[in-house]
Scaffold this active site. Structure first.
Site, PDB file in Angstrom:
ATOM      1  CD  GLU A 140      -8.523  -4.659 100.818  1.00  0.00           C
ATOM      2  OE1 GLU A 140      -8.264  -5.277 101.858  1.00  0.00           O
ATOM      3  OE2 GLU A 140      -8.503  -5.197  99.696  1.00  0.00           O
ATOM      4  CG  ASP A 179     -13.673 -10.404 100.775  1.00  0.00           C
ATOM      5  OD1 ASP A 179     -14.161  -9.287 101.058  1.00  0.00           O
ATOM      6  OD2 ASP A 179     -12.495 -10.701 101.006  1.00  0.00           O
TER       7      ASP A 179
HETATM    8  O1  RIB Z   1     -11.338  -9.867 103.321  1.00  0.00           O
HETATM    9  C1  RIB Z   1     -10.192 -10.669 103.350  1.00  0.00           C
HETATM   10  C2  RIB Z   1      -9.083 -10.014 102.596  1.00  0.00           C
HETATM   11  O2  RIB Z   1      -8.731  -8.812 103.250  1.00  0.00           O
HETATM   12  C3  RIB Z   1      -7.821 -10.833 102.519  1.00  0.00           C
HETATM   13  O3  RIB Z   1      -7.777 -11.641 101.360  1.00  0.00           O
HETATM   14  C4  RIB Z   1      -6.721  -9.799 102.568  1.00  0.00           C
HETATM   15  O4  RIB Z   1      -6.026  -9.718 101.376  1.00  0.00           O
HETATM   16  C5  RIB Z   1      -7.399  -8.475 102.897  1.00  0.00           C
HETATM   17  O5  RIB Z   1      -7.461  -7.650 101.818  1.00  0.00           O
END
Ligand code: RIB
Length: 305
Positions: free
Chosen positions: A139, A252
């Site tokens: 990201e 996550d």
């Molecule tokens: O993996 C989930 C996350 O992806 C979310 O919390 C959103 O913010 C994106 O970044």
């Protein structure tokens, strides 16, 4: 032994509705929630809740979402290694949640964290190089992730790349990763192999190893995960932790809890099973960071099997 995570915090704006709107259309939703998110931050919260000393490297704006980040980390016990940027904003994500299934689709705008570069990483070189486990995602810009993986590798850290959102990787990046943790679509983007079954996941995991990764764990939603490290291949089924409410952040939960258990010196396959248990609990709750389970909850589910 610590877990150090480089990544992004954003505020999640989650809309639950029967379906997403078509272009030009307005529809009524069922509910809205605002809460902490961002893949790296979610993984840091997951690792800390799973019991690891966890440090999070990122950049924030000076605004209400930045304050939300600091409060989230304080509550979870994540230690921030943060720089602040005066101009620009802390990012946000639009999350559509399909009411019938809890499945999601996301647009993420990383804000000032989208400007993290190799210099930010160099400033945290001692922390990153001294970690037991280093984790990053995609990201923030790839040059920062790449430099951080190099620093972690040059130190004592085991390295984990969660290649999300999917993006083409520079040559040699996978060779810096002891573990990669893509979901089905990310595995397909990296290998060209459509992942629709456990057998497809194994083929993709083998391709990722061939491309340089030490081991690949392909997360498969309700099907759990496929682990492959060259010597061993194992399908880890998902745990039954209750009805699914929202799947956002499950990957996550997996990556953060996996890193936490790895940092304790656990066998990687056992750590992956621990990660699957954490993800299985997280989907029974709404939100992303707020859905991360405690160590006691994960241990109890693993013991129950
Ligand atoms: O993996 C989930 C996350 O992806 C979310 O919390 C959103 O913010 C994106 O970044």
């Amino acid at each position: 032994m610590s877990v150090v995570i480089l990544g992004v915090f954003v505020a999640d704006t989650a809309y639950r509705a029967a379906r997403p709107p078509r272009m030009g259309e307005t529809i009524l939703g069922e509910s809205f929630a605002l809460g902490p998110g961002g893949k790296g931050s979610n993984q840091a919260v997951a690792a800390a809740c799973a019991g690891a000393e966890t440090h999070f490297v990122s950049r924030l704006g000076r605004d209400p979402f930045g304050e939300m980040a600091l409060k989230t980390w304080e509550k979870a016990g994540v230690r921030p290694a943060i720089s602040f940027q005066e101009e620009g904003y802390t990012g946000a994500a639009y999350i559509f949640i399909e009411a019938a299934t809890g499945n999601n689709a996301i647009i993420v705008c990383p804000g000032v964290a989208g400007e993290i570069g190799p210099d930010d990483v160099e400033a945290q070189a001692a922390l990153i190089g001294g970690a037991a486990v280093f984790v990053t995602q995609l990201e923030q810009p790839i040059p920062a992730a790449l430099r951080a993986l190099e620093i972690a590798r040059a130190g004592a850290a085991l390295t984990v790349l969660n290649p999300a959102p999917a993006a083409p990787l520079p040559a040699g990046m996978l060779a810096l990763c002891d573990f990669v943790t893509p979901n089905e679509s990310e595995a397909e983007a990296l290998t060209g192999i459509a992942v629709r079954s456990v057998a497809d996941a194994e083929a993709a995991a083998r391709a990722l190893r061939k491309a340089g990764a030490g081991a690949a764990i392909v997360t498969l939603g309700a099907e759990g995960a496929l682990f492959h490290d060259g010597a061993r291949t194992a399908h880890i089924p998902a745990f039954d932790a209750g009805p699914v409410v929202e799947t956002t952040g499950a990957g996550d939960a997996f990556t953060g809890a996996f890193a936490a258990r790895l940092s304790e010196g656990a066998d990687p396959l056992e750590a992956a099973r621990f990660g699957c248990a954490a993800a299985s609990i997280s989907v029974t709750r709404a939100g992303t960071a707020p859905a991360m389970p405690s160590r006691a909850e994960i241990d109890a589910l693993v013991a129950r099997g």
